[in-house]
Design a protein around this motif. Sequence first.
Motif, PDB file in Angstrom:
ATOM      1  N   ASN A 190     -39.924 -27.312  27.807  1.00  0.00           N
ATOM      2  CA  ASN A 190     -40.242 -27.531  29.221  1.00  0.00           C
ATOM      3  C   ASN A 190     -39.611 -26.477  30.123  1.00  0.00           C
ATOM      4  OD1 ASN A 190     -41.824 -29.839  28.798  1.00  0.00           O
ATOM      5  ND2 ASN A 190     -40.034 -31.192  28.812  1.00  0.00           N
ATOM      6  N   SER A 191     -38.454 -25.964  29.720  1.00  0.00           N
ATOM      7  CA  SER A 191     -37.797 -24.941  30.544  1.00  0.00           C
ATOM      8  C   SER A 191     -38.622 -23.661  30.605  1.00  0.00           C
ATOM      9  CB  SER A 191     -36.405 -24.639  29.991  1.00  0.00           C
ATOM     10  OG  SER A 191     -36.470 -23.935  28.754  1.00  0.00           O
ATOM     11  N   TYR A 192     -39.415 -23.393  29.558  1.00  0.00           N
ATOM     12  CA  TYR A 192     -40.238 -22.189  29.553  1.00  0.00           C
ATOM     13  C   TYR A 192     -41.433 -22.299  30.488  1.00  0.00           C
ATOM     14  CZ  TYR A 192     -37.597 -20.693  25.430  1.00  0.00           C
ATOM     15  OH  TYR A 192     -36.596 -20.308  24.565  1.00  0.00           O
ATOM     16  N   LYS A 193     -41.834 -23.526  30.844  1.00  0.00           N
ATOM     17  CA  LYS A 193     -42.994 -23.708  31.721  1.00  0.00           C
ATOM     18  C   LYS A 193     -42.787 -23.027  33.069  1.00  0.00           C
ATOM     19  CE  LYS A 193     -44.380 -28.199  29.742  1.00  0.00           C
ATOM     20  NZ  LYS A 193     -45.728 -27.836  29.268  1.00  0.00           N
ATOM     21  N   LYS A 194     -41.536 -22.925  33.492  1.00  0.00           N
ATOM     22  CA  LYS A 194     -41.249 -22.276  34.769  1.00  0.00           C
ATOM     23  C   LYS A 194     -41.640 -20.801  34.771  1.00  0.00           C
ATOM     24  CE  LYS A 194     -37.238 -25.334  35.347  1.00  0.00           C
ATOM     25  NZ  LYS A 194     -35.753 -25.398  35.480  1.00  0.00           N
ATOM     26  N   SER A 195     -41.756 -20.218  33.566  1.00  0.00           N
ATOM     27  CA  SER A 195     -42.064 -18.787  33.462  1.00  0.00           C
ATOM     28  C   SER A 195     -43.549 -18.514  33.282  1.00  0.00           C
ATOM     29  CB  SER A 195     -41.288 -18.174  32.284  1.00  0.00           C
ATOM     30  OG  SER A 195     -39.899 -18.348  32.434  1.00  0.00           O
ATOM     31  N   TYR A 196     -44.381 -19.556  33.190  1.00  0.00           N
ATOM     32  CA  TYR A 196     -45.797 -19.360  32.909  1.00  0.00           C
ATOM     33  C   TYR A 196     -46.476 -18.449  33.929  1.00  0.00           C
ATOM     34  CZ  TYR A 196     -45.940 -22.977  29.245  1.00  0.00           C
ATOM     35  OH  TYR A 196     -45.754 -23.697  28.099  1.00  0.00           O
ATOM     36  N   SER A 197     -46.208 -18.676  35.210  1.00  0.00           N
ATOM     37  CA  SER A 197     -46.852 -17.864  36.245  1.00  0.00           C
ATOM     38  C   SER A 197     -46.434 -16.396  36.126  1.00  0.00           C
ATOM     39  CB  SER A 197     -46.513 -18.402  37.634  1.00  0.00           C
ATOM     40  OG  SER A 197     -45.107 -18.408  37.848  1.00  0.00           O
ATOM     41  N   GLU A 198     -45.173 -16.182  35.764  1.00  0.00           N
ATOM     42  CA  GLU A 198     -44.686 -14.804  35.565  1.00  0.00           C
ATOM     43  C   GLU A 198     -45.386 -14.161  34.372  1.00  0.00           C
ATOM     44  OE1 GLU A 198     -40.599 -12.461  34.193  1.00  0.00           O
ATOM     45  OE2 GLU A 198     -40.512 -14.567  34.830  1.00  0.00           O
ATOM     46  N   TRP A 199     -45.595 -14.919  33.301  1.00  0.00           N
ATOM     47  CA  TRP A 199     -46.264 -14.386  32.116  1.00  0.00           C
ATOM     48  C   TRP A 199     -47.714 -14.016  32.427  1.00  0.00           C
ATOM     49  CZ3 TRP A 199     -44.413 -18.564  28.036  1.00  0.00           C
ATOM     50  CH2 TRP A 199     -43.023 -18.468  27.904  1.00  0.00           C
ATOM     51  N   VAL A 200     -48.384 -14.837  33.221  1.00  0.00           N
ATOM     52  CA  VAL A 200     -49.766 -14.519  33.616  1.00  0.00           C
ATOM     53  C   VAL A 200     -49.794 -13.228  34.427  1.00  0.00           C
ATOM     54  CG1 VAL A 200     -51.758 -15.275  34.964  1.00  0.00           C
ATOM     55  CG2 VAL A 200     -50.508 -16.923  33.568  1.00  0.00           C
ATOM     56  N   PHE A 201     -48.835 -13.081  35.319  1.00  0.00           N
ATOM     57  CA  PHE A 201     -48.760 -11.858  36.129  1.00  0.00           C
ATOM     58  C   PHE A 201     -48.573 -10.628  35.237  1.00  0.00           C
ATOM     59  CE2 PHE A 201     -46.135  -8.729  38.441  1.00  0.00           C
ATOM     60  CZ  PHE A 201     -47.020  -8.406  39.464  1.00  0.00           C
ATOM     61  N   ILE A 202     -47.735 -10.760  34.216  1.00  0.00           N
ATOM     62  CA  ILE A 202     -47.500  -9.644  33.287  1.00  0.00           C
ATOM     63  C   ILE A 202     -48.792  -9.275  32.568  1.00  0.00           C
ATOM     64  CG2 ILE A 202     -46.308  -8.989  31.159  1.00  0.00           C
ATOM     65  CD1 ILE A 202     -43.961 -10.748  32.128  1.00  0.00           C
ATOM     66  N   LEU A 203     -49.555 -10.272  32.148  1.00  0.00           N
ATOM     67  CA  LEU A 203     -50.842  -9.999  31.502  1.00  0.00           C
ATOM     68  C   LEU A 203     -51.794  -9.296  32.463  1.00  0.00           C
ATOM     69  CD1 LEU A 203     -51.526 -13.319  29.526  1.00  0.00           C
ATOM     70  CD2 LEU A 203     -51.026 -11.079  28.548  1.00  0.00           C
ATOM     71  N   ARG A 204     -51.853  -9.776  33.686  1.00  0.00           N
ATOM     72  CA  ARG A 204     -52.758  -9.175  34.676  1.00  0.00           C
ATOM     73  C   ARG A 204     -52.380  -7.726  34.962  1.00  0.00           C
ATOM     74  NH1 ARG A 204     -52.492 -13.234  39.564  1.00  0.00           N
ATOM     75  NH2 ARG A 204     -53.628 -11.510  40.551  1.00  0.00           N
ATOM     76  N   CYS A 205     -51.113  -7.398  34.751  1.00  0.00           N
ATOM     77  CA  CYS A 205     -50.666  -6.015  34.962  1.00  0.00           C
ATOM     78  C   CYS A 205     -51.025  -5.103  33.787  1.00  0.00           C
ATOM     79  CB  CYS A 205     -49.162  -5.967  35.203  1.00  0.00           C
ATOM     80  SG  CYS A 205     -48.659  -6.663  36.803  1.00  0.00           S
ATOM     81  N   GLY A 206     -51.600  -5.672  32.736  1.00  0.00           N
ATOM     82  CA  GLY A 206     -52.057  -4.852  31.617  1.00  0.00           C
ATOM     83  C   GLY A 206     -51.164  -4.856  30.399  1.00  0.00           C
ATOM     84  N   PHE A 207     -50.109  -5.650  30.405  1.00  0.00           N
ATOM     85  CA  PHE A 207     -49.214  -5.735  29.252  1.00  0.00           C
ATOM     86  C   PHE A 207     -49.694  -6.802  28.272  1.00  0.00           C
ATOM     87  CE2 PHE A 207     -46.558  -3.953  32.573  1.00  0.00           C
ATOM     88  CZ  PHE A 207     -45.843  -2.963  31.916  1.00  0.00           C
ATOM     89  N   GLY A 208     -49.224  -6.674  27.028  1.00  0.00           N
ATOM     90  CA  GLY A 208     -49.395  -7.732  26.053  1.00  0.00           C
ATOM     91  C   GLY A 208     -48.083  -8.484  25.911  1.00  0.00           C
TER      92      GLY A 208
END
Length: 328
Positions: free
Chosen positions: A31-49
Motif C-alpha cells: 500500500n505504501s507504493y500506491k503513493k508513487s503510482y502517479s509519479e511512475w505514470v509521469f516517468i512513463l509519459r516522459c519516455g522512460f521504461g
Amino acid sequence: MLIFNVLLQELRDAYANLGPKHEKEINDLMNSYKKSYSEWVFILRCGFGLLMYGFGSKKFLIEDFASSALTDYSVVVINGYLQQIHLKQVVITLAELLWDQLKMHGKTTWENVPKNQPFNTKSMDDLIAFLDGPHLEDKECFVCVVVHNIDGPSLRDSDTQQYLARIAACSHIRVVASIDHVNAPLLWDKKMVHTQFNWYWLHVPTFAPYNIEGTFFPLILAHSGSAQTVKTASIVLQSLTPNAQSVFKVVAEHQLAHPNEEGMPLNNLYTFCRERFLVSSQITLNAHLTEFKDHELVKTRRNPDGQDCIYIPLTSEALEKLVQEIIH
C-alpha cells in the motif's frame, strides 16, 4: 531417476503446504507504493521504461499499478517466468492495439498495412517499424507492455532481449518490467540500457512469495496428477482478470456439456463471449487465448468440419472440480 521423482514430489508438496507469513506487513508495504503510482505514470509519459527490482515477487504490485494507474492506455502482459513465449504474437497484438488507437484518432494511413490490417503476415521488422512510426504527434498515444520477469528463462537469450529492446525503443511503446536474478543486468549492453529500454530503476522490495512464478518450473498441465493439475490451474486463473476467467469458464462448461466433441469452435466462442459482453472484439479474445496457451491451460485442434476448436487438456472429473470449486 526414481529417487529424483520422489524428492521432486516431496518438494512440490512442501511448497504447496507453505503458509503465508507477515501478511499485514507485506500489505502495508504494498500500500505504501500506491503513493508513487502517479509519479511512475509521469516517468512513463516522459519516455522512460520502469524496471522494478528488489526481494519478493513484483507481480501483484505491477498488476495493481497497471489496473489502477494505466487505465487510459492499452496494456499487454508478457509472463517471462513461463517456459515458452510467443513473442511475435505479442508484437502482433501490440500492432493491433495501436491500430485501434490510430483509428480512434483518425490516423489509419500506413502504406504497408491494407485496410484489413493482416498484421500476422508481416515480419517482425515491419511490425516494429509500425510501432515506431510517426503516426501521431501526440506522444500520449502509446501501448504499455508489462513484462513480469524480463530476466525469465524464456526471455534470456540474446535474440529475444534484442527484440525486446527494439520494441521498448519504439515511439508508441512503454515498458514496465521486473527482474529477480542477480545477474539480470548482464543481459543488456550500454545501448540497450540507456537508449533502447531507457530504464528508470525502481527499488521496490515486496517480500511477497513467488507463488505464481514458482509454479512454472516446469508447468506441464496435461501430464501431472489430477489434484496437482487443478491446483496449478487454479493458481493461474486467480492471476488472470475476471473477464479472462469468465472466458475460460465458457470453454470449460462447453467441454463438460459436449465431452465427445473436439472442443469449442473459435467462431462459436467469440459469438458467445461477445453476446455476454466478456470481450469487445476478436483482438481481446485472441489476447485471452494467447495467455491461456502460454500457461498451457488450453490447446487447439480441428473438428471433422475443419473448424479450429479450443479445448482444455483436463479430465472431465478434474475440469468439473475446477469449475465448481475454484472459478466463480
